[in-house]
Scaffold this motif. Sequence first.
Motif, PDB file in Angstrom:
ATOM      1  N   VAL A  70       0.842  -1.197   0.000  1.00 28.68           N
ATOM      2  CA  VAL A  70       0.000   0.000   0.000  1.00 28.68           C
ATOM      3  C   VAL A  70       0.879   1.250   0.000  1.00 28.68           C
ATOM      4  CG1 VAL A  70      -1.687   1.310   1.341  1.00 28.68           C
ATOM      5  CG2 VAL A  70      -1.939  -1.158   1.097  1.00 28.68           C
ATOM      6  N   ALA A  71       1.995   1.205   0.723  1.00 29.83           N
ATOM      7  CA  ALA A  71       2.929   2.332   0.713  1.00 29.83           C
ATOM      8  C   ALA A  71       3.440   2.593  -0.696  1.00 29.83           C
ATOM      9  CB  ALA A  71       4.100   2.050   1.657  1.00 29.83           C
ATOM     10  N   ALA A  72       3.688   1.526  -1.459  1.00 31.62           N
ATOM     11  CA  ALA A  72       4.132   1.689  -2.845  1.00 31.62           C
ATOM     12  C   ALA A  72       3.055   2.371  -3.690  1.00 31.62           C
ATOM     13  CB  ALA A  72       4.475   0.323  -3.439  1.00 31.62           C
ATOM     14  N   SER A  73       1.792   2.066  -3.410  1.00 35.91           N
ATOM     15  CA  SER A  73       0.693   2.728  -4.127  1.00 35.91           C
ATOM     16  C   SER A  73       0.650   4.215  -3.804  1.00 35.91           C
ATOM     17  CB  SER A  73      -0.638   2.070  -3.762  1.00 35.91           C
ATOM     18  OG  SER A  73      -0.681   0.723  -4.182  1.00 35.91           O
ATOM     19  N   ALA A 101      10.285   9.064  -0.951  1.00 37.01           N
ATOM     20  CA  ALA A 101       8.934   8.958  -0.390  1.00 37.01           C
ATOM     21  C   ALA A 101       8.740   7.610   0.289  1.00 37.01           C
ATOM     22  CB  ALA A 101       7.893   9.152  -1.495  1.00 37.01           C
ATOM     23  N   GLY A 102       9.265   6.551  -0.329  1.00 34.41           N
ATOM     24  CA  GLY A 102       9.160   5.228   0.275  1.00 34.41           C
ATOM     25  C   GLY A 102       9.916   5.142   1.589  1.00 34.41           C
ATOM     26  N   ILE A 103      11.115   5.719   1.630  1.00 36.10           N
ATOM     27  CA  ILE A 103      11.891   5.739   2.877  1.00 36.10           C
ATOM     28  C   ILE A 103      11.113   6.460   3.969  1.00 36.10           C
ATOM     29  CG2 ILE A 103      13.956   6.681   3.986  1.00 36.10           C
ATOM     30  CD1 ILE A 103      15.442   6.161   1.360  1.00 36.10           C
ATOM     31  N   GLY A 104      10.492   7.576   3.611  1.00 38.30           N
ATOM     32  CA  GLY A 104       9.720   8.336   4.595  1.00 38.30           C
ATOM     33  C   GLY A 104       8.599   7.512   5.201  1.00 38.30           C
ATOM     34  N   GLY A 106       8.473   4.236   5.324  1.00 38.06           N
ATOM     35  CA  GLY A 106       9.075   3.179   6.120  1.00 38.06           C
ATOM     36  C   GLY A 106       9.539   3.667   7.476  1.00 38.06           C
ATOM     37  N   LEU A 107      10.077   4.885   7.519  1.00 37.58           N
ATOM     38  CA  LEU A 107      10.544   5.447   8.786  1.00 37.58           C
ATOM     39  C   LEU A 107       9.388   5.732   9.739  1.00 37.58           C
ATOM     40  CD1 LEU A 107      13.391   7.884   7.640  1.00 37.58           C
ATOM     41  CD2 LEU A 107      13.560   5.521   8.445  1.00 37.58           C
ATOM     42  N   ILE A 108       8.212   6.017   9.189  1.00 37.85           N
ATOM     43  CA  ILE A 108       7.029   6.198  10.042  1.00 37.85           C
ATOM     44  C   ILE A 108       6.738   4.911  10.802  1.00 37.85           C
ATOM     45  CG2 ILE A 108       4.528   6.543  10.034  1.00 37.85           C
ATOM     46  CD1 ILE A 108       4.906   8.518   7.744  1.00 37.85           C
ATOM     47  N   ASN A 109       6.825   3.779  10.118  1.00 40.03           N
ATOM     48  CA  ASN A 109       6.620   2.487  10.786  1.00 40.03           C
ATOM     49  C   ASN A 109       7.643   2.277  11.895  1.00 40.03           C
ATOM     50  OD1 ASN A 109       4.413   1.655   9.222  1.00 40.03           O
ATOM     51  ND2 ASN A 109       5.713   0.724   7.667  1.00 40.03           N
ATOM     52  N   ALA A 110       8.909   2.553  11.592  1.00 40.93           N
ATOM     53  CA  ALA A 110       9.961   2.365  12.595  1.00 40.93           C
ATOM     54  C   ALA A 110       9.739   3.275  13.796  1.00 40.93           C
ATOM     55  CB  ALA A 110      11.325   2.635  11.965  1.00 40.93           C
ATOM     56  N   PHE A 111       9.321   4.510  13.538  1.00 36.75           N
ATOM     57  CA  PHE A 111       9.076   5.451  14.623  1.00 36.75           C
ATOM     58  C   PHE A 111       7.961   4.956  15.543  1.00 36.75           C
ATOM     59  CE2 PHE A 111       6.495   8.991  16.230  1.00 36.75           C
ATOM     60  CZ  PHE A 111       7.428   9.631  17.031  1.00 36.75           C
ATOM     61  N   LEU A 112       6.874   4.478  14.963  1.00 37.96           N
ATOM     62  CA  LEU A 112       5.753   3.982  15.758  1.00 37.96           C
ATOM     63  C   LEU A 112       6.167   2.793  16.615  1.00 37.96           C
ATOM     64  CD1 LEU A 112       2.864   4.170  13.122  1.00 37.96           C
ATOM     65  CD2 LEU A 112       3.229   5.698  15.076  1.00 37.96           C
ATOM     66  N   ILE A 113       6.960   1.906  16.019  1.00 41.04           N
ATOM     67  CA  ILE A 113       7.400   0.716  16.752  1.00 41.04           C
ATOM     68  C   ILE A 113       8.293   1.092  17.931  1.00 41.04           C
ATOM     69  CG2 ILE A 113       8.804  -1.386  16.556  1.00 41.04           C
ATOM     70  CD1 ILE A 113       7.831  -1.497  13.596  1.00 41.04           C
ATOM     71  N   LEU A 114       9.207   2.021  17.702  1.00 42.31           N
ATOM     72  CA  LEU A 114      10.146   2.414  18.756  1.00 42.31           C
ATOM     73  C   LEU A 114       9.518   3.325  19.800  1.00 42.31           C
ATOM     74  CD1 LEU A 114      13.361   3.026  16.643  1.00 42.31           C
ATOM     75  CD2 LEU A 114      13.063   1.295  18.408  1.00 42.31           C
ATOM     76  N   ARG A 115       8.801   4.330  19.326  1.00 44.45           N
ATOM     77  CA  ARG A 115       8.264   5.347  20.232  1.00 44.45           C
ATOM     78  C   ARG A 115       7.181   4.802  21.141  1.00 44.45           C
ATOM     79  NH1 ARG A 115       6.769   8.040  23.577  1.00 44.45           N
ATOM     80  NH2 ARG A 115       6.482  10.306  23.691  1.00 44.45           N
ATOM     81  N   PHE A 116       6.306   3.985  20.586  1.00 44.96           N
ATOM     82  CA  PHE A 116       5.163   3.494  21.359  1.00 44.96           C
ATOM     83  C   PHE A 116       5.288   2.019  21.724  1.00 44.96           C
ATOM     84  CE2 PHE A 116       3.619   7.001  18.676  1.00 44.96           C
ATOM     85  CZ  PHE A 116       3.182   7.866  19.675  1.00 44.96           C
ATOM     86  N   ILE A 220      16.874   1.549   9.913  1.00 42.75           N
ATOM     87  CA  ILE A 220      17.556   1.095   8.703  1.00 42.75           C
ATOM     88  C   ILE A 220      16.742   0.016   7.993  1.00 42.75           C
ATOM     89  CG2 ILE A 220      19.569  -0.185   7.855  1.00 42.75           C
ATOM     90  CD1 ILE A 220      21.217   1.307  10.002  1.00 42.75           C
ATOM     91  N   ALA A 221      16.240  -0.955   8.757  1.00 39.52           N
ATOM     92  CA  ALA A 221      15.491  -2.065   8.161  1.00 39.52           C
ATOM     93  C   ALA A 221      14.213  -1.580   7.481  1.00 39.52           C
ATOM     94  CB  ALA A 221      15.163  -3.109   9.233  1.00 39.52           C
ATOM     95  N   PHE A 222      13.417  -0.798   8.202  1.00 44.08           N
ATOM     96  CA  PHE A 222      12.149  -0.333   7.632  1.00 44.08           C
ATOM     97  C   PHE A 222      12.377   0.736   6.563  1.00 44.08           C
ATOM     98  CE2 PHE A 222      10.540  -2.430  11.400  1.00 44.08           C
ATOM     99  CZ  PHE A 222       9.350  -2.989  10.950  1.00 44.08           C
ATOM    100  N   GLY A 223      13.445   1.511   6.717  1.00 47.31           N
ATOM    101  CA  GLY A 223      13.779   2.481   5.683  1.00 47.31           C
ATOM    102  C   GLY A 223      14.197   1.790   4.395  1.00 47.31           C
ATOM    103  N   TRP A 224      14.944   0.695   4.525  1.00 46.30           N
ATOM    104  CA  TRP A 224      15.369  -0.053   3.336  1.00 46.30           C
ATOM    105  C   TRP A 224      14.152  -0.632   2.606  1.00 46.30           C
ATOM    106  CZ3 TRP A 224      20.235  -0.364   1.307  1.00 46.30           C
ATOM    107  CH2 TRP A 224      20.423  -1.264   0.265  1.00 46.30           C
ATOM    108  N   LEU A 225      13.241  -1.226   3.370  1.00 42.35           N
ATOM    109  CA  LEU A 225      12.015  -1.753   2.756  1.00 42.35           C
ATOM    110  C   LEU A 225      11.212  -0.625   2.107  1.00 42.35           C
ATOM    111  CD1 LEU A 225       9.876  -3.810   2.085  1.00 42.35           C
ATOM    112  CD2 LEU A 225       9.067  -3.696   4.448  1.00 42.35           C
ATOM    113  N   GLY A 226      11.146   0.517   2.766  1.00 45.82           N
ATOM    114  CA  GLY A 226      10.425   1.650   2.185  1.00 45.82           C
ATOM    115  C   GLY A 226      11.031   2.083   0.865  1.00 45.82           C
TER     116      GLY A 226
END
Length: 333
Positions: A70-73, A101-104, A106-116, A220-226
């Motif tokens: 969905v992020a790719a869409s 844009a994809g990295i951005g 992906g980083l949202i996912n990483a932020f949510l996982i770490l922050r919360f 790094i992991a989620f940014g790479w996927l993004g």
Amino acid sequence: MRKLVAAHTTEAVLFAVIIAISIVLSFATERFFTLGNAFDLLNISAVNIIFAVGLLVVLIAGGIDISFAVAASVVQYVTALLLERIGGGGWVSGLLIAGSAGIGLGLINAFLILRFRIISIVATIATFNVYFGLLMFFTRGVSIYNLPDWLTTRVIVYEREMADGSWAEITLPVVVMAVCVAVTWLFITRTTTGRQLYAFGDNPEGARRFGINIGAMQFIAFGWLGMMAGIAGLMQAHYAQEVVPNALYGRELDVLAAVVLGGARLGGGKGTVLGCVLGVLLVSITQNGLNLMGVSPFAFKMIVGAIILVAITLSSARLENLLPMRTRKGDDR
């Protein structure tokens, strides 16, 4: 020598299964074992393989992401709109915009996982729905057909005329896929960060004590996927010559099944690029063969579901290791 053989057992088995299925399908349908169909398989599989090598990095790091398709869409629409703003751009600007844009996302996912402190699969289920909901709300489900000429012009890297007058072609997405596969392989096997990702996925607490930055690994992991998702989205737009909001919807489970089938371990710390690619090809070959035989596409969905079920069953021992130590000790009592 034994360790080397054991490390490549999954890849060897997958390769043998692919050969066996291909032989069966070559007898079941005349069209399967042709150069044209083989090239079509590569062209069609290119986007999923780009997705897969990105997802592989997240799985190695011990996470799961189901929002990447969905992020790719979303990236497709963002890239198309920005390219229109700058007057059309070109391949360099298109890849930069899509990748960024994809990295951005992906980083949202990483932020949510770490922050919360949210489990990765829960966080990405949430972003999956948020991304798709926002995409459909702002686009109203309307596709974009007015794309720059460079994006819609079919780039044929290699072609060969067949006996029946048709042409077998390898297109640009296959080349981009090969580059993404090579770069990901170099990243996870030849860099310190790649080795740290394996260590983090295999034993997060041990990696933390060893001095590995846990937050950096997640980003790094989620940014790479993004980034891979963004590139895959652009390649999908090039291949389809249009941007459709739900064109990639549902790809996430097919890709996840293929990557886990290729040897990536749910829970982290294990997985290879070769196994990942073979897993995608096995799923694609199975789907292609069923289509040529006239089998209902719902049968393929059942097969994907079975693959996921088997993969989770085989990974159950690893998932138990993710439970808190106290819980496991309590169970032993």
